[in-house]
Design a protein around this motif. Structure first.
Motif, short mmCIF file in Angstrom:
data_model
loop_
_atom_site.label_atom_id
_atom_site.label_comp_id
_atom_site.label_asym_id
_atom_site.label_seq_id
_atom_site.Cartn_x
_atom_site.Cartn_y
_atom_site.Cartn_z
N ALA A 123 0.80 -1.08 -0.10
CA ALA A 123 0.05 0.09 0.03
C ALA A 123 1.07 1.21 -0.12
N TYR A 127 -1.45 2.22 -6.65
CA TYR A 127 -2.25 1.40 -5.50
C TYR A 127 -3.64 1.55 -5.31
N SER A 149 -6.51 -1.15 -5.94
CA SER A 149 -7.23 -1.39 -4.92
C SER A 149 -8.61 -1.44 -5.10
#
Length: 702
Positions: A107, A215, A219
């Protein structure tokens, strides 16, 4: 032979599913005349569609129409949100660029609580895609133009898909580095996976959220696939159940951005449904605020499970900054209304923890078994039980008498779990439950308002949801709001909001262009990008049957200072892209930056990060009729009976009950009083006065 139905008569139904109740509103429009019917049924958490269809058939029966007379059905649902919170989504596989297998684990190397040794990091402890199901393949695109540095190895993609098929995975995501600049590799990989796994839910990041930030993009597409199969199954099952019940109308689904979309689009991009439930309430509150002459409103939607808070400034809904668009602490790069939720509602359970502290929520009794007073097997005391024990909810009047509740069960649960362990009377324990939950909600309201530069003293608090008007005045006192509004149908406000929305689609392109130094080439590039997105929006609205004159396209450029972490939205004026129009964008960015952060640097370079087109199709807004004028004070015609009631200061006072349906415009009700209706109960404490407005909304002030 049956007579053909009069198709000039439009019947629209809004259905909002909450954790405890499913709320419905039906509008029957014949020319300029409109009739409104509202209804409420218990939710069915195991399968929300059962409660939805039951409610739709019941409200049709109440309205005296057949289900096949419904012309359009709007739906707000918590299916997607619950899946993420409860981690009950699909088994997902991921194909990504070699070297980036662990981006979902690493992350941003940020911890929500830096100094906590016990804090759980959810993207690592409960990842949306398990590491064994993340497979890297050979391919590489390069910035700034997305040129192909290394071609896609299609054999590696096929091998990964075959492995996923062998593992019987439900869904697969394709997420490659820099695919927002060139999606050719993602689209080819998607084709291969669909060939190998024809029954799997497959999506590419460029289809779901075609923007910068690897990221967050990874996600978001992982979230889309995680909730995709079950959301698709739910929506298809809902349509099937509705057809079996005789409802053949198109179904539209509430989106997180405050618009509505088709079932087909919601199946493709279910990540847009993550705030579907509370969004309708904010839109309904805005409409109520306009009708009441209150453009500045703090809203709190208190249901059985949660309290959802938002702020409306000058009649405008607020979209969250991209840095804050999260669900269960996972980033989701889709537009969301700025709504904060806490676990506080009528079903919130009161308890004494292991350390002897008196707590309320966030755990909820929900719809099954529900509060102890429901008599459905629940034994733990809830906020609703406290209201019953204090005489604020009348057992024979709850939901208009449709749901029988037992005050003795409420008092017993409070006595057993709270009063006896803490050495309190049942009354003091019940008052304690309400003080704790009210303070929890007030802290959340302050976080959503004061912490963001909003002065509650200049705002009206609008409390709705089934439990909202029970807490409205107490919360208004704590936050020092200007006054309090109890909407016409508090428990149905979110469902009413569904009938106030428009079809809405959003299209994005990432650009990375310094606007302060833009020239002819940049103007042409921006113009062409916007034209392409508008064409996509026009095609979608055309397929929805929206007439050309009902379509609107808003152009937005998301900007930041060069080197800044996150961007803010600025509007591009209508007309061609020119130096003057970009100057207007930069000026708007400065103004928004000042509003959000308290300052702006007019001498710094401004960079465009994302272009966005918001395509909307106008729908006919809900028409709430004006009610007859009364102008009475404490009207005896609306008074039903008097019962002793305990108020927040501990006073026990004989308190008259007024039937809200019998109150007329300009009527005044002086506290102490309780105003009852089928879907909610409004408390007017001693020292306060309630005034009925032209459409039946009630303002409460000292």
């Amino acid at each position: 032979m049956a007579q053909p139905r009069d198709r000039s008569i439009a019947t629209r139904v809004g259905v909002d599913v909450g954790g405890t109740f499913t709320d419905l509103v039906l509008e029957r429009r014949d020319g300029d005349e409109a009739r409104i019917v509202v209804h409420k049924v218990p939710s069915t958490p195991s399968d929300q569609s059962i409660g939805v269809v039951r409610g739709v058939t019941e409200i049709c029966r109440i309205a005296g129409i057949a289900p096949d007379e419904i012309t359009l059905l709007f739906h707000g649902t918590t299916v997607a949100t619950n899946m993420v919170i409860e981690r009950r989504g699909a088994e997902v596989g991921m194909i990504t660029t070699r070297g980036f297998r662990d981006i979902l684990h690493m992350a941003r190397h940020k911890r929500p609580h830096n100094f906590s040794l016990q804090f759980d990091v959810p993207w690592q402890s409960a990842p949306l895609v398990k590491r064994r199901n993340r497979i890297a393949v050979t391919e590489r695109l390069m910035p700034p133009d997305g040129r192909i540095e290394t071609p896609l190895d299609e054999d590696e993609v096929r091998a990964a898909a075959e492995l996923f098929a062998k593992r019987k995975l439900d869904a697969v995501v394709i997420a490659f580095l820099f695919s927002f600049l060139n999606n050719a590799h993602e689209q080819r990989a998607k084709e291969i996976v669909q060939e190998v796994m024809p029954d799997a839910y497959v999506c590419a990041s460029s289809d779901v959220v075609n923007v910068i930030r690897e990221y967050e993009r990874f996600s978001t597409v992982a979230m889309n696939a995680y909730i995709g199969p079950r959301t698709a199954s739910y929506l298809q099952q809902l349509e099937g159940r509705l057809r079996e019940a005789g409802v053949h109308a198109p179904v539209r689904i509430m989106q997180s951005n405050g618009g509505i979309s088709t079932v087909e689009n919601s199946i493709r991009r279910p990540v847009g449904l993550l705030l579907s439930g509370p969004a309708g309430g904010v839109i309904g509150a805005r409409t109520t605020g306009e009708a009441c002459g209150r453009p500045n409103v703090i809203t709190i939607d208190i249901g059985g499970t949660s309290a959802d808070i938002s702020v409306i400034r000058d009649g405008q809904l607020t979209i969250k900054n991209p840095r804050d668009t999260q669900v269960a602490l996972l980033p989701v790069l889709v537009p969301m209304l700025d709504i904060d939720a806490i676990g506080a509602g009528g079903g919130s359970i009161a308890y004494v923890d292991a350390g002897g502290a008196f707590r309320v929520g966030p755990r909820s009794a929900g719809a099954d078994p529900g509060p102890a007073c429901y008599g459905q097997g629940g034994t733990e005391p809830t906020v609703t039980d406290a209201q019953v024990a204090l005489g604020r909810l009348d057992p024979d009047q709850f939901l208009g008498g449709d749901l029988k509740i037992d005050a003795a069960l409420a008092r017993q649960s409070i006595k057993t779990h709270i009063a006896d362990p803490l050495g309190l009377s049942v009354t003091d324990a019940a008052l304690g439950i309400l003080r704790i939950v009210n303070n929890n909600m007030a802290l959340a309201i302050n976080a959503a308002s004061v912490a963001k530069g909003v002065d509650p003293r200049q705002f009206t608090l609008m409390a709705f949801g089934g439990a909202g008007p029970l807490h409205g005045v107490a919360l208004g006192e704590i936050i020092a709001a200007k006054d309090v509004i109890s909407p016409l149908h508090p428990g149905i406000t979110a469902a009413i909001g569904l009938l106030e929305t428009q079809l809405q689609y959003e299209y994005t392109r990432s650009v990375l262009t310094v606007l302060s130094r833009a020239g002819a080439d940049e103007y042409a590039m921006l113009e062409d990008s916007f034209a392409q997105m508008i064409a996509e929006g026009a095609a979608q609205l055309e397929s929805d049957g929206i007439a050309t004159d009902k379509r609107h396209y808003q152009r937005v450029i998301e900007c930041r200072y060069v080197g800044q972490g996150f961007e803010l939205r600025a509007r591009l004026p209508d007309g061609p892209v020119t130096a003057a129009s970009l100057d207007a964008v930069i000026a708007d960015f400065y103004e928004v930056h000042k509003q959000v952060y308290g300052h702006a640097f007019d001498d710094q370079l401004v960079e465009a990060i994302t272009l966005r087109v918001i395509a909307t199709g106008a729908t006919v807004p809900l028409q709430l009729p004006a009610i007859p004028r009364g102008g009475r004070t404490d009207p005896a015609e609306a008074r039903s009976f008097v019962r002793e009631t305990v108020f927040d200061d501990g006073q026990v006072l004989p308190t008259p009950r007024y039937a809200r349906g019998k109150l007329l415009a300009d009527d005044i009700v002086r506290g102490p009083a309780i105003i009852t209706q089928h879907n909610s109960t409004t408390i007017v404490p001693p020292g306060y006065t309630a005034r009925v407005l032209s459409h039946g909304d009630i303002t409460i002030s000292r």
